[in-house]
Design an enzyme around this catalytic site. Structure first.
Site, short mmCIF file in Angstrom:
data_model
loop_
_atom_site.label_atom_id
_atom_site.label_comp_id
_atom_site.label_asym_id
_atom_site.label_seq_id
_atom_site.Cartn_x
_atom_site.Cartn_y
_atom_site.Cartn_z
N CYS A 139 -16.07 -3.38 -2.51
CA CYS A 139 -14.71 -3.33 -1.99
C CYS A 139 -14.63 -3.35 -0.47
O CYS A 139 -13.55 -3.38 0.10
CB CYS A 139 -13.99 -2.09 -2.50
SG CYS A 139 -13.96 -2.05 -4.28
N CYS A 459 -13.85 2.97 0.33
CA CYS A 459 -15.02 3.27 -0.48
C CYS A 459 -15.36 2.05 -1.30
O CYS A 459 -14.53 1.18 -1.52
CB CYS A 459 -14.74 4.45 -1.40
SG CYS A 459 -13.34 4.14 -2.47
#
Lengths: 479, 763
Positions: A139, A459
């Site tokens: 991500c 994250c």
């Protein structure tokens, strides 16, 4: 997780004169001092580093982020990336031949365009002499693209780099099974009819069962939603808290959308469809409505639901990053400095989504700042539970002492400065493209709200990666 | 990641209702006012749910003792009589343990079967009351839930277990020679079906939570949590409690039903089992299988079948009665005493009597990538120990590495490991041909060929490269460690670590200390062994140490019996029917004829006539013909890849014929043959204790059972002497002594025990 510090250039005069004034500045010391005095109370540092070039974000754009399976569903990833590149070219009017390098981030790779950066750049009409590469880091892939650009510029390799990210979740590569692939490859090698027949004779019906892209973390076999649910439970975050946070995200996004604050969006005329002008995942609901949903992962008693998780999204983003002197020389009025960044990783099982907690104090320390210095926080919202867990972890002395090896907590960011224009929960989360959105949101917020420092964090899967960037908005420097 | 999102998005479109655990909101309740402290239990009330927390003081585990039992009854009576309480949660606050089983001391204290039956009936009554409770009770299980613990849990209305590796459910009673005596024989078949219930109770194996859920043994799973603002374990138990409370409320409100949906296969099976004829067939089949496996030596499994059958065919009253009576009877059997003794011994041999070593071994090196070396490496790397595996040639090293990989990969196939865990473990192994990195080794275990000169050479080579603190351990089955250590510059660091093949399956590790071995070296070796998951006995140095020394006279007798004309098949069946897991002739093939000869020659030099018996000529001739046992494909039997039923090696006939001896009819009955083998073994074991090779009888029993396959139902040689009677054994020995001479002369300690019936190895 990433974090970037941005400085906005809110109070800068018009671009053309600006460069000139900048050159003059050291001379007109008196006015400089006066101006500086006002902001000195807030922060004494410019975060400029000796012997390292200042690096700026000239501007950044994204195409609207759409729920997957909607308007972008018939396109390919490089189509979205190309649209973002064209949008950036249009927005910044940067001459294509000035761009030294292009880096894109992506997560689920379309095998036909595994270097999607290059395909998109060529399609967008960039010079075929401009190298391009693609990075992947779950991500935070586009954070990685941006920090790669920072590295290229800081080391003097390049002056102008385009960084971006793209994800198309409407289509994912679904493969033949390994057995089927092996048979097909063997068949390719078979020369005689007899050999071919013998290969084909090994065929079994179960060869046809397809192989989907990994559902779960490779190392732990746990899906991320599952992990988020456990994380929320570990920090004792209730379903209601999570729903409330998700509702906040949607409401703020809606307001930002209505007020036209999401100015990084460039319209995208989808071939064969209408022009897409805005994100379509922003759907403020009511707590009652949200409470009706069943848990999506840990059933029947889990707390993570479809409503408090980010959804599958298609989208692309791109930013133009330059060495400061180059930007100024070209007459740009950059939107932000990229000051400092930090990647961290931790246990992929129990701390998969805690990157921001680990990275925040480190990047602040590195830059010599405290939580109070930051005016705009932009954190990636994978799940409500994940955000709230990070906030709790940052606010826990016990966690800081036992897991981070620190004497005390860093403190959690004040919510009034936190993701004020919505976040991934509401705007959407095309994995590879979110990082650039975060940076631009921080930069635009600093300009709009008058702050100086922004902090971006996200994250990512794979255990680890908390990456934060500090984005410094340099009102002080340039006003 | 992607898929998780995909699932999430799909959820949006699915209907959203059904049990939205009503009480889930109340996660952060306040502590209740009712909080009475007892010794083993305390309970509080949260809303209308009583939370009963078990935590026995001063113990790592909770056991179902009489005090706990009576406290539990007290609490339950309060729960039932309170109008405020509508449901209850039963949970342990001890990390890693729900209830590990009944208190064995409570059973051991009983002297008659009636007392034991009494205990069983009390427990049955309590659990029946619990089962019939109108207020639902939820068992929240984290950690081991075994024996009586499982029986308690399945009497509750609902079970929630953490999906932790430590959460294991099972009925291990059968392994202790008894049966589940608090209702499990009656409840389990109803809960999981007859076949699965038999499987649980007859194998005694532990069932992990996810499997238990599939079987219907637990109703819900809870994932263990990572760290939050509290330690993981603490928070996980708290979370389990919170989840259990929501379910308790749901059950009380009738929003959740404890019944679960059965799959098609399950429905069909349960339909089939409703036909009496099918059930009879199942009983018959299971019984046949049990008889075949236990050879009638273990009474418990048959009784379990019997009790289950009684309950199903004659109703639960008869079932409960039968359960308690059989339970009482079994607890008084020799087999159960032997097995419980072994269990205690095993627990003792899992502790490090020598204390923590000064320096924990972090880097291990294993020399020789053969069967043993690779096996040692395997049990080390899978516990996270960094291990260098060294051999002299690439093919030999490659074979060893492959063995380790295969061992780990087999666990992946059985789903006890993930492929990722396998890869991380395998990365702990470094294969090499030189001594690079040995300067950082904390312990070197050599597993090179059993040749004193070679071992000397290796020891010298290794000592030249290892640091001062490094322990040198020799894996040998017979070469005295003292002799190996003669060339050492630092004999205090030299020790013997005798592993058993296959290393990953055999639990025993025999550690051999010389007079010069330092205590810290021993502590270090025991520590490594325990980390490798071994049961450890520590013995003094001497020819054959303990295990090999006991086995050798028995092997000598094996050869004599073969020479006397008893065929290998007959001999095998005599030994297995006595309780040995592997027949005596097969054992020679497994060990390797060359190894057996090597050991026998060495030991007969040291021990002379006591180790005589059969002629070693038989082994020599077998070696000369290449019949080395399983490894060469031929020994007493022929071994072929993929062929299950092994055939006798007909080429052995001529060897056996040429060495034939007349048998002595008065000591050659089947029983005599069995006792000739066993008494020689036992006599030598007792002599080892007498001579101080063994420190305790416990270690002697554990070594014999776990290393050599001494019949577990006899509990090891020392339990055997205690339970069978020293006098009877001495009588037997005297009888055989008359026929064969000194080999059967009973040792002094044994004679002492025979002369004084009050003398026991275990008081």
């Amino acid at each position: 997780m990433t974090s970037l510090l941005t400085y906005t250039f809110k109070n800068l005069p018009s671009t053309s004169k600006w460069a000139l004034r900048f050159c003059v500045r050291p001379l007109s010391s008196s006015s400089q001092l006066q101006a500086a005095a006002a902001s000195q109370t807030k922060s004494k540092k410019t975060l400029a580093k000796p012997n390292i070039r200042n690096i700026v974000v000239v501007d950044g754009v994204r195409i609207p982020f759409l729920l997957s399976g909607t308007s972008y569903k018939d396109l390919m990833p490089h189509d979205l990336a190309r649209a973002a590149l064209l949008g950036l070219l249009h927005q910044t009017s940067v001459p294509k031949d000035v761009v030294d390098y292009i880096v894109f981030g992506t997560v689920i790779q379309e095998v036909k365009t595994s270097n999607v950066a290059r395909e998109a750049a060529l399609g967008a009409g960039f010079s075929d002499k401009t190298p391009a590469h693609t990075v992947t880091m779950a991500c935070i892939s586009s954070n990685q693209a941006m920090t790669t650009a920072v590295g290229l510029i800081a080391s003097g390799q390049c002056d102008v780099v385009v960084a971006g990210g793209v994800e198309l979740m409407s289509d994912v590569p679904i493969r033949h099974s390994r057995k089927m692939r092996k048979m097909m490859l063997d068949l390719n090698k078979a020369k005689t009819l007899a050999q071919r027949l013998s290969v084909i004779s090994k065929f079994r019906l179960n060869f046809l069962s397809p192989e989907l892209p990994a559902v779960s973390e490779f190392s732990t076999s746990e899906t991320m939603g599952h992990s988020a649910d456990r994380l929320a439970a570990a920090f004792a975050i209730s379903r209601e808290e999570q729903d409330e946070y998700a509702l906040r995200s949607h409401s703020l996004a809606k307001r930002a959308q209505d007020e036209g604050l999401l100015s990084d969006i460039v319209p995208f005329k989808v071939p064969g469809r209408d022009t897409v002008t805005q994100d379509n995942g922003i759907r403020p609901s009511s707590l009652d409505q949200m409470a009706k949903l069943k848990p999506a992962f840990i059933k029947p008693y889990g707390t993570v639901t479809a409503a408090n998780s980010s959804f599958l999204t298609d989208g692309a983003s791109a930013v133009l990053i330059m060495a400061e002197e180059k930007a100024l020389a070209m007459g740009y009025k950059p939107k932000a400095y990229l000051r400092d960044f930090m990647y961290v990783s931790q246990d992929p099982k129990d701390q998969l989504l805690l990157g921001p907690t680990y990275a925040t104090p480190k990047v602040l320390e590195k830059a010599g700042l405290t939580m109070n210095d930051i005016d705009a926080f932009e954190f990636h919202e994978a799940f409500s539970g994940q955000i709230l867990a990070n906030l709790k972890a940052m606010d826990s002395d016990w966690f800081a002492q036992n897991y981070m090896g620190r004497k005390a907590k860093v403190g959690s960011p004040p919510l009034e400065k936190f993701n004020n224009w919505g976040g991934s929960l509401s705007l959407g989360h095309p994995f590879g493209a979110t990082g650039c959105r975060l940076v631009m949101a921080a930069a635009n917020r600093l300009r709009k709200e008058g702050g100086q420092y922004g902090l971006v964090a996200a994250c990512a899967a794979g255990g680890q990666v908390g990456h934060r960037s500090l984005i410094g908005a340099s009102r002080k420097l340039f006003s | 990641m992607v898929a998780s999102r995909a699932i999430g998005s799909l959820r949006r479109f699915t209907a959203s209702r059904t049990l939205r655990c009503s009480g889930y909101i109340c996660r952060s309740f306040t502590r209740s006012s009712v909080l009475l402290t007892r010794t083993h239990l305390n309970y509080g009330v949260k809303g209308d749910v009583a939370v009963i927390r078990i935590n026995s003081p001063n113990s790592k585990v909770n056991t179902l003792s009489q005090e706990l039992h009576s406290e539990f009854m007290e609490v339950m009576n309060e729960v039932w009589s309170s109008s405020q309480i509508r449901s209850a949660v039963l949970i342990s606050t001890k990390p890693g343990c729900f209830i590990a089983g009944a208190d064995l001391n409570m059973l051991n204290a009983c002297t008659t079967s009636q007392e034991v039956t009494q205990i069983s009936q009390e427990a049955q009554k309590t659990f029946e009351k619990l089962e019939k409770s109108t207020k639902p009770v939820v068992a929240a299980i984290n950690g081991s839930c075994l024996g009586g613990g499982l029986e308690l849990a399945i009497s509750c209305q609902y079970r929630i277990a953490t999906k932790d590796k430590k959460t294991v459910l099972g009925s291990p009673e059968v392994l202790l020679g008894i049966l589940p005596g608090a209702g499990a024989t009656q409840r389990l078949p109803k809960m999981v079906g007859i076949p699965a219930a038999f499987d649980i109770m007859l194998t005694g194996r532990g069932i992990r939570a996810d499997r238990a859920k599939k079987m219907g043994l637990v109703d819900q799973l809870v994932e263990p949590l990572g760290p939050g603002v509290k330690p993981s374990e603490e928070r996980t138990i708290e979370y389990l409690e919170e989840v259990a409370i929501t379910f308790a409320k749901g059950l009380a409100d009738k929003k959740i039903t404890p019944k679960r949906d059965k799959g098609l296969v399950e429905k069909l099976t349960s339909y089939a089992l409703s036909i009496p004829f099918v059930r009879q067939q199942i009983y018959k089949k299971v019984e046949e299988k049990v008889r075949k496996q236990t050879k009638g030596l273990y009474p418990a499994p048959l009784k379990i079948i019997d009790v289950v059958k009684t309950g199903i065919e004659q109703g639960s009253n008869a079932g409960y009665l039968s359960e308690s009576q059989r339970f009482g009877e079994l607890a008084m059997t020799k087999e159960s005493k032997a097995l419980m003794g072994l269990y205690r011994g095993q627990t003792q041999c899992k502790k490090n009597k020598f204390g923590a070593p000064q320096k924990e071994v972090k880097q291990l090196a294993v020399l020789g990538a053969g069967l043993m070396g690779a096996g040692i490496a395997q049990v080390s790397v899978d516990k996270g120990l960094q291990t260098i595996l060294k051999d002299t040639t690439l093919p030999a090293l490659g074979r060893g590495q492959q063995q380790v990989f295969k061992g780990l990969n087999d666990k992946v196939k059985k789903k006890t490991l993930t492929s990722f865990e396998r890869d991380t473990m395998f990365s702990n192994l470094i294969g090499q041909l030189d001594y690079r990195g040995f300067e950082k080794a904390d312990m070197v275990i050599e597993a090179v060929f059993e040749d004193l000169n070679l071992k000397h050479r290796v020891l010298k080579e290794v000592e030249a490269v290892i640091p001062d603190h490094c322990v040198f351990a020799s894996n040998t089955s017979a070469l005295p460690i003292g002799e190996i250590a003669t060339v050492s510059k630092r004999p205090e660091k030299v020790i013997g670590m005798h592993y058993f093949s296959p290393v990953d399956k055999m639990q025993l590790l025999e550690i051999i200390t010389t007079e010069k071995t330092s205590k810290d070296t021993t502590a270090s070796a025991v520590d490594v062994g325990l980390r490798q998951g071994k049961v450890i006995i520590v013995v003094k140095d001497g020819p054959g140490f303990y295990t090999t020394r006991c086995l050798a006279p028995m092997m000598s007798e094996v050869i004599r019996i073969l020479q006397e004309g008893v065929g290998p098949k007959k001999l095998d069946s005599l030994t297995t029917s006595f309780g040995f897991p592997v027949g005596a002739a097969t054992l020679v093939d497994e060990v390797g004829v060359d190894v057996a000869k090597h050991v026998a020659e060495n030991l007969s030099k040291d021990f002379g006539e006591r180790f005589a018996g059969g002629s070693l000529e038989m082994l020599r001739q077998m070696i000369s013909k290449g019949f080395l046992g399983r490894k060469s494909g031929k020994g007493f039997y022929i071994y072929q890849e993929g062929v299950k039923n092994k055939n006798l090696n007909s080429d052995m006939d001529s060897i056996l014929a040429s060495l034939k001896m007349p048998s002595q009819p008065d000591v050659s009955s089947d029983e005599d043959i069995q006792y000739r083998l066993v008494t020689r073994f036992v006599n030598e074991a007792v002599l080892c204790l007498q001579e101080g090779v063994l420190a305790t009888p416990t270690e002697g029993d554990i070594g014999a059972v776990f290393g050599l396959g001494f019949p577990p139902c006899l509990g090891g040689p020392f339990h055997f002497v205690d339970l069978y009677g020293a006098q009877k054994i001495v009588d037997r020995l005297r009888k055989y002594e008359a026929a064969y001479g000194k080999q059967f002369t009973p040792c002094q300690l044994l004679v002492d025990h025979a002369n004084n019936p009050n003398k026991k190895f275990y008081q």
